[in-house]
Motif scaffolding. Sequence first.
Motif, PDB file in Angstrom:
ATOM      1  N   GLU A  73      -3.636   3.268 -12.509  1.00 56.85           N
ATOM      2  CA  GLU A  73      -4.878   2.954 -11.795  1.00 56.85           C
ATOM      3  C   GLU A  73      -6.091   3.428 -12.597  1.00 56.85           C
ATOM      4  O   GLU A  73      -5.959   4.040 -13.638  1.00 56.85           O
ATOM      5  N   GLU A 119     -11.158   6.779 -10.548  1.00 59.88           N
ATOM      6  CA  GLU A 119     -10.696   7.042  -9.181  1.00 59.88           C
ATOM      7  C   GLU A 119      -9.945   8.366  -9.120  1.00 59.88           C
ATOM      8  O   GLU A 119     -10.052   9.122  -8.168  1.00 59.88           O
ATOM      9  N   THR A 169      -6.087   2.316  -2.241  1.00 61.90           N
ATOM     10  CA  THR A 169      -6.408   3.610  -2.834  1.00 61.90           C
ATOM     11  C   THR A 169      -7.088   4.521  -1.814  1.00 61.90           C
ATOM     12  O   THR A 169      -6.725   5.698  -1.685  1.00 61.90           O
ATOM     13  N   ASP A 192       0.245   5.250  -6.249  1.00 65.81           N
ATOM     14  CA  ASP A 192      -0.747   4.174  -6.246  1.00 65.81           C
ATOM     15  C   ASP A 192      -0.881   3.672  -7.672  1.00 65.81           C
ATOM     16  O   ASP A 192      -1.461   4.353  -8.494  1.00 65.81           O
TER      17      ASP A 192
HETATM   18 MG   LIG Z   1      -6.727   0.784  -5.826  1.00 69.67          MG
END
Ligand SMILES: [Mg+2]
Length: 541
Positions: free
Chosen positions: A252, A256, A230, A319
């Motif tokens: 994810e 984040e 990430t 991701d």
């Molecule tokens: Mg990650």
Amino acid sequence: MKGFVTSISGATVSVDIQGLQLYDRVYIGHARLSGEVVHLEKERTTVQVFEDTHGLSVGEPAEGTRAPLTVTLGPGLLGGIFDGLQRPLTTLHQQTGAFITSSGDIPPLDLQRQWQFSALKQPGETVTAGEIFGFVSEGHLQHPIFASQSGEVENISQGLVDLNRPLAILKDGQKLFGWQNSAVRRPRITGEKRPVTVPLITGQRCIDFLFPMIKGGVAIIPGGFGTGKTVLEQTIAKFADTDVVVYVGCGERGNEMAGLLREFGELRDSAGRPLLERIIVIANTSNMPVAARESSIFTAVTMAEYYRDMGLDVLFLADSLSRWAEALREISSSLEEIPGEEGYPTYLSSRLASFIERAGVVETQSGKTGSLSMILAVSPPGGDFSEPVTQACLRAAGAFYMLDTSLAHSRHFPAIHWGQSYSLFAKQGAEYFQREIDKNWTDLQHRCRDILQQEESLREVVEVIGMEGLQDQDRLLMHAAERVRRDFLSQNSFSEDAFSSPQQTAQLITGILEDYTRAVQRLKEGELLSEILKGEQDATG
Ligand SMILES: [Mg+2]
Ligand SMILES: Nc1ncnc2c1ncn2[C@@H]1O[C@H](COP(=O)(O)OP(=O)(O)OP(=O)(O)O)[C@@H](O)[C@H]1O
């Protein structure tokens, strides 16, 4: 086309509508949840619903549209954050709260926002479908507006406009809007594909110098838990030398994604513009429905193609693709399809290829060159790279940045394993950097690789006899290798060193290699190893 819900199993719903086609969009129930046809039988149509089906019951109405899932393309996408169905998350959040329930159809573009439009055509002139008939200013971009129809212009706007009304009207009454719809599961048709030649500069020394990425190429970053996927993807998103970045957070962690957006709002690029002006974020965090996650990469890649078609360099980051493949597996098992390897559907590779092949360099209709590059993170369970998703990606990718758990444990970031990573774009990269940056580029590269390789074989010796048992010239080499790893290949994303221009990269490695050559010379001349190493340490701090 109307009918009724005949059975429900989680997000998989059967309806009795006849005559639908695969991937047609269907609205389910009183709440008009949106879904997509995924399976057809004579008497039964199966729909995968993109939203939460709680409270839905058999007998509720269903409506088929005979049109596939589309995205809306036009000014105002940059800086936006969307879910897998291109619903703007900020608006969605205001309407339904953090967990998505049915939302009806929220327009992805802000139709009230005012734009400055400069027309390229005048009344009486003709326009052909696909031609650019004007521009609006969107941040740093002169956003071209493509005509959806051909004909003679009767009326055309100039100055402040919004997207609700047509920007031009043709003689035969057809309207040209500032936006268009595009099916997501088919590549947007453009001109000819062109060969890839120009490196995509990431600012990561290990990538740019050892394993260059190319504009129009595909790279994958497989890495086990916590190896820095990430952080690497987000660092590349910040610094890559492309005009537009499309970032897909696929399954994810939500925090984040929030962190990324906050950072992009604060950071500025070299021209002082907020980075937010060049990024589109598609967020499908782990708490969102799986079907929307599966479609998210197609939604995202279609938006990326739209900017490529303007003749821009676009970077697509995902991701992680493993979370996408898991969504595919979940959907497949709910359809009771025959599973392939590790429960993934047998069409995993072909589905993956159907979007990876959309990368490349193309000549646009207006004669410009646009590129779409992809850098895709993969998180193999247990760090096992032989699993199906990593293998399927590997077949399609031209560069492979393998993240190594033991490097990450020793806090060497980015944890790209220099022995097991590769780039098929090395030749194009070398030609370019040699010409534009440093005529010794390839030579520096060879010497750097050589040092790392020799260190590798000396390590085995050291394990047996210890560092003290090595000859002096080997100890010098170990010292140089350590500097290559510590000062050159590793780069802390949270420091000033997060970005290294190709010039800085060349300078840094030149310095390290010159120091090494000098040290070898001094040793030959009879100087003591301890003196040489001491001098080196004083020089490098
Ligand atoms: Mg990650
Ligand atoms: N380039 C970097 N510079 C500095 N620190 C880093 C870098 N990359 C990773 N780290 C450190 O490693 C931690 C884990 O990184 P990251 O979250 O990117 O791993 P991941 O592979 O995405 O993990 P997961 O498998 O859980 O998704 C970060 O919180 C950070 O402390």
